[in-house]
Design a protein around this motif. Structure first.
Motif, PDB file in Angstrom:
ATOM      1  N   VAL A  81       0.813  -1.195  -0.020  1.00 13.22           N
ATOM      2  CA  VAL A  81       0.020   0.127  -0.044  1.00 13.22           C
ATOM      3  C   VAL A  81       0.841   1.152  -0.048  1.00 13.22           C
ATOM      4  CG1 VAL A  81      -1.820   1.173   1.320  1.00 13.22           C
ATOM      5  CG2 VAL A  81      -1.762  -1.303   1.287  1.00 13.22           C
ATOM      6  N   ASP A  82       1.968   1.160   0.863  1.00 13.13           N
ATOM      7  CA  ASP A  82       2.827   2.456   0.859  1.00 13.13           C
ATOM      8  C   ASP A  82       4.160   2.032   1.262  1.00 13.13           C
ATOM      9  OD1 ASP A  82       3.724   4.967   1.611  1.00 13.13           O
ATOM     10  OD2 ASP A  82       3.651   4.695   3.713  1.00 13.13           O
ATOM     11  N   TYR A  83       5.172   2.374   0.776  1.00 12.65           N
ATOM     12  CA  TYR A  83       6.565   1.976   1.096  1.00 12.65           C
ATOM     13  C   TYR A  83       7.682   3.124   0.949  1.00 12.65           C
ATOM     14  CZ  TYR A  83      11.381  -0.102   0.715  1.00 12.65           C
ATOM     15  OH  TYR A  83      12.741  -0.305   1.013  1.00 12.65           O
ATOM     16  N   ARG A  84       8.119   3.416   2.298  1.00 11.57           N
ATOM     17  CA  ARG A  84       9.343   4.529   2.115  1.00 11.57           C
ATOM     18  C   ARG A  84      10.453   3.718   2.822  1.00 11.57           C
ATOM     19  NH1 ARG A  84       4.741   7.182   3.386  1.00 11.57           N
ATOM     20  NH2 ARG A  84       5.347   7.507   5.611  1.00 11.57           N
ATOM     21  N   PRO A  85      11.604   3.475   1.751  1.00 12.11           N
ATOM     22  CA  PRO A  85      12.603   2.928   2.393  1.00 12.11           C
ATOM     23  C   PRO A  85      13.312   3.405   3.742  1.00 12.11           C
ATOM     24  CG  PRO A  85      13.222   3.561   0.111  1.00 12.11           C
ATOM     25  CD  PRO A  85      11.754   4.073   0.284  1.00 12.11           C
ATOM     26  N   GLU A  86      13.001   4.720   3.983  1.00 11.50           N
ATOM     27  CA  GLU A  86      13.386   5.400   5.105  1.00 11.50           C
ATOM     28  C   GLU A  86      12.624   5.217   6.515  1.00 11.50           C
ATOM     29  OE1 GLU A  86      10.583   8.353   3.553  1.00 11.50           O
ATOM     30  OE2 GLU A  86      12.185   6.969   2.478  1.00 11.50           O
ATOM     31  N   GLY A  87      11.583   4.464   6.393  1.00 12.82           N
ATOM     32  CA  GLY A  87      10.914   4.139   7.427  1.00 12.82           C
ATOM     33  C   GLY A  87       9.542   3.914   7.707  1.00 12.82           C
ATOM     34  N   ALA A  88       8.901   3.435   6.366  1.00 16.69           N
ATOM     35  CA  ALA A  88       7.424   3.087   6.561  1.00 16.69           C
ATOM     36  C   ALA A  88       7.071   1.958   5.466  1.00 16.69           C
ATOM     37  CB  ALA A  88       6.645   4.328   6.239  1.00 16.69           C
ATOM     38  N   LEU A  89       6.280   0.968   5.771  1.00 10.96           N
ATOM     39  CA  LEU A  89       6.003  -0.098   4.976  1.00 10.96           C
ATOM     40  C   LEU A  89       4.600  -0.325   5.291  1.00 10.96           C
ATOM     41  CD1 LEU A  89       6.284  -2.326   2.705  1.00 10.96           C
ATOM     42  CD2 LEU A  89       7.203  -3.776   4.403  1.00 10.96           C
ATOM     43  N   THR A  90       3.573  -0.562   4.263  1.00  7.12           N
ATOM     44  CA  THR A  90       2.107  -1.009   4.804  1.00  7.12           C
ATOM     45  C   THR A  90       1.893  -2.040   3.581  1.00  7.12           C
ATOM     46  OG1 THR A  90       1.523   1.132   5.683  1.00  7.12           O
ATOM     47  CG2 THR A  90      -0.234  -0.283   5.179  1.00  7.12           C
ATOM     48  N   PHE A  91       1.267  -3.220   4.032  1.00  5.41           N
ATOM     49  CA  PHE A  91       1.125  -4.230   3.264  1.00  5.41           C
ATOM     50  C   PHE A  91      -0.158  -4.917   3.465  1.00  5.41           C
ATOM     51  CE2 PHE A  91       4.146  -6.195   5.619  1.00  5.41           C
ATOM     52  CZ  PHE A  91       3.606  -7.559   6.006  1.00  5.41           C
ATOM     53  N   THR A  92      -0.786  -5.348   2.639  1.00 10.42           N
ATOM     54  CA  THR A  92      -2.009  -6.292   2.892  1.00 10.42           C
ATOM     55  C   THR A  92      -1.634  -7.789   2.403  1.00 10.42           C
ATOM     56  OG1 THR A  92      -2.798  -6.319   0.430  1.00 10.42           O
ATOM     57  CG2 THR A  92      -3.740  -4.671   2.131  1.00 10.42           C
ATOM     58  N   TRP A  93      -2.195  -8.671   3.274  1.00 17.68           N
ATOM     59  CA  TRP A  93      -1.797 -10.068   3.057  1.00 17.68           C
ATOM     60  C   TRP A  93      -3.064 -10.898   3.417  1.00 17.68           C
ATOM     61  CZ3 TRP A  93      -1.612 -14.103   6.439  1.00 17.68           C
ATOM     62  CH2 TRP A  93      -1.812 -13.674   7.927  1.00 17.68           C
ATOM     63  N   ASN A  94      -2.893 -12.171   2.736  1.00 18.81           N
ATOM     64  CA  ASN A  94      -3.857 -13.561   2.885  1.00 18.81           C
ATOM     65  C   ASN A  94      -3.425 -14.450   2.601  1.00 18.81           C
ATOM     66  OD1 ASN A  94      -6.242 -14.541   3.562  1.00 18.81           O
ATOM     67  ND2 ASN A  94      -7.523 -13.341   2.181  1.00 18.81           N
ATOM     68  N   TRP A  95      -3.733 -15.602   3.325  1.00 13.11           N
ATOM     69  CA  TRP A  95      -3.044 -16.752   3.121  1.00 13.11           C
ATOM     70  C   TRP A  95      -3.740 -17.437   1.772  1.00 13.11           C
ATOM     71  CZ3 TRP A  95       1.018 -18.428   5.204  1.00 13.11           C
ATOM     72  CH2 TRP A  95       1.451 -17.840   6.604  1.00 13.11           C
ATOM     73  N   GLU A  96      -2.764 -17.791   0.856  1.00 12.62           N
ATOM     74  CA  GLU A  96      -3.385 -18.431  -0.572  1.00 12.62           C
ATOM     75  C   GLU A  96      -4.415 -19.528  -0.254  1.00 12.62           C
ATOM     76  OE1 GLU A  96      -0.381 -17.174  -4.002  1.00 12.62           O
ATOM     77  OE2 GLU A  96      -0.269 -19.205  -3.119  1.00 12.62           O
ATOM     78  N   ASP A  97      -4.167 -20.371   0.649  1.00  9.17           N
ATOM     79  CA  ASP A  97      -5.015 -21.490   0.771  1.00  9.17           C
ATOM     80  C   ASP A  97      -6.108 -21.087   1.597  1.00  9.17           C
ATOM     81  OD1 ASP A  97      -2.996 -21.000   2.835  1.00  9.17           O
ATOM     82  OD2 ASP A  97      -3.950 -22.821   3.960  1.00  9.17           O
ATOM     83  N   LEU A  98      -6.344 -19.764   2.092  1.00  9.36           N
ATOM     84  CA  LEU A  98      -7.503 -19.576   2.941  1.00  9.36           C
ATOM     85  C   LEU A  98      -8.221 -18.217   2.108  1.00  9.36           C
ATOM     86  CD1 LEU A  98      -6.396 -20.066   6.402  1.00  9.36           C
ATOM     87  CD2 LEU A  98      -7.784 -21.586   5.073  1.00  9.36           C
ATOM     88  N   PRO A  99      -8.571 -18.364   1.006  1.00  9.15           N
ATOM     89  CA  PRO A  99      -9.044 -17.048   0.411  1.00  9.15           C
ATOM     90  C   PRO A  99     -10.181 -16.537   0.744  1.00  9.15           C
ATOM     91  CG  PRO A  99      -9.377 -19.041  -1.032  1.00  9.15           C
ATOM     92  CD  PRO A  99      -8.678 -19.631   0.212  1.00  9.15           C
ATOM     93  N   ASP A 100     -11.078 -17.265   1.507  1.00  8.13           N
ATOM     94  CA  ASP A 100     -12.286 -16.738   2.118  1.00  8.13           C
ATOM     95  C   ASP A 100     -12.303 -15.878   3.238  1.00  8.13           C
ATOM     96  OD1 ASP A 100     -13.327 -18.221   0.116  1.00  8.13           O
ATOM     97  OD2 ASP A 100     -14.265 -19.866   1.418  1.00  8.13           O
ATOM     98  N   ARG A 101     -10.912 -16.048   3.956  1.00  5.90           N
ATOM     99  CA  ARG A 101     -10.495 -15.255   5.358  1.00  5.90           C
ATOM    100  C   ARG A 101     -10.411 -13.714   4.879  1.00  5.90           C
ATOM    101  NH1 ARG A 101     -12.841 -15.624   8.791  1.00  5.90           N
ATOM    102  NH2 ARG A 101     -11.271 -15.205  10.510  1.00  5.90           N
ATOM    103  N   PRO A 102     -10.694 -12.864   5.659  1.00  8.54           N
ATOM    104  CA  PRO A 102     -10.293 -11.510   5.368  1.00  8.54           C
ATOM    105  C   PRO A 102      -8.906 -11.115   5.282  1.00  8.54           C
ATOM    106  CG  PRO A 102     -11.614 -11.581   7.502  1.00  8.54           C
ATOM    107  CD  PRO A 102     -11.369 -12.958   6.997  1.00  8.54           C
ATOM    108  N   ALA A 103      -8.754 -10.412   3.966  1.00 10.87           N
ATOM    109  CA  ALA A 103      -7.197  -9.814   3.894  1.00 10.87           C
ATOM    110  C   ALA A 103      -6.876  -8.878   5.237  1.00 10.87           C
ATOM    111  CB  ALA A 103      -6.878  -9.022   2.862  1.00 10.87           C
ATOM    112  N   ARG A 104      -5.615  -9.014   5.707  1.00 13.62           N
ATOM    113  CA  ARG A 104      -5.156  -8.178   6.887  1.00 13.62           C
ATOM    114  C   ARG A 104      -4.181  -7.179   6.173  1.00 13.62           C
ATOM    115  NH1 ARG A 104      -9.116  -9.693  10.253  1.00 13.62           N
ATOM    116  NH2 ARG A 104      -9.168 -11.971  10.342  1.00 13.62           N
ATOM    117  N   GLN A 105      -3.976  -6.224   7.102  1.00 13.24           N
ATOM    118  CA  GLN A 105      -3.041  -5.166   6.877  1.00 13.24           C
ATOM    119  C   GLN A 105      -2.023  -5.002   7.814  1.00 13.24           C
ATOM    120  OE1 GLN A 105      -3.933  -1.507   4.561  1.00 13.24           O
ATOM    121  NE2 GLN A 105      -3.566  -0.372   6.346  1.00 13.24           N
TER     122      GLN A 105
END
Length: 159
Positions: A81-105
């Motif tokens: 979602v956002d990446y700044r090498p000097e101090g910030a990273l935001t990413f979403t994720w989900n387990w590929e084998d559990l596509p029905d579970r909500p993605a987390r951030q």
């Protein structure tokens, strides 16, 4: 309850708490720069060292963020979602084998002070049903396990 507790940082200390709809973690990293903290999340060699996974990353907003864990035979996959090498990273994720579970951030922030860096991590958000609480507990346990490995990996790289 966690109301009114004081947080006393110890060098390399790690705190992980489930607060409301988020899991929050802090780590103190004396002698480590914010840029070093961020590279621990986007550099494949470092990710394998502390997280035990194979990182695939496109370090820009909209890029892929995926970690394959060979021992579990599982892959978590999401987007930056956002990446700044000097101090910030935001990413979403989900387990590929559990596509029905909500993605987390996951939000990672690294703030430099005179003697080192503070890492803050926020993982969520979680709803209030049993499945959501189980996910939050599992993710809190995951960071309790992995953040000390991240800290020792970073501290061992100090010049």
């Amino acid at each position: 309850g966690s109301k009114g507790h004081t947080h006393v940082p110890v060098p390399g200390s790690v705190t992980v708490e489930h607060l409301g709809d988020q899991v929050r973690a802090h780590a103190q990293l004396p002698g480590v720069t914010a840029a070093q903290v961020m590279s621990a999340f986007v550099d494949a060699d470092q990710v394998s060292r502390w997280w035990g996974g194979e990182l695939q990353v496109e370090p820009w907003p909209g890029g892929c963020y995926a970690v394959h864990f060979p021992q579990q035979g599982r892959t978590m996959r999401g987007q930056i979602v956002d990446y700044r090498p000097e101090g910030a990273l935001t990413f979403t994720w989900n387990w590929e084998d559990l596509p029905d579970r909500p993605a987390r951030q996951v939000e990672v922030r690294a703030t430099e002070f005179t003697d080192g860096t503070e890492l803050q991590l926020v993982h969520g958000t979680y709803g209030d049903d049993d499945d959501e609480r189980a996910d939050a507990d599992s993710h809190r346990a995951g960071w309790v396990h992995f953040l000390p490995k991240l800290v020792s990996s970073l501290l061992s790289q100090r010049s």
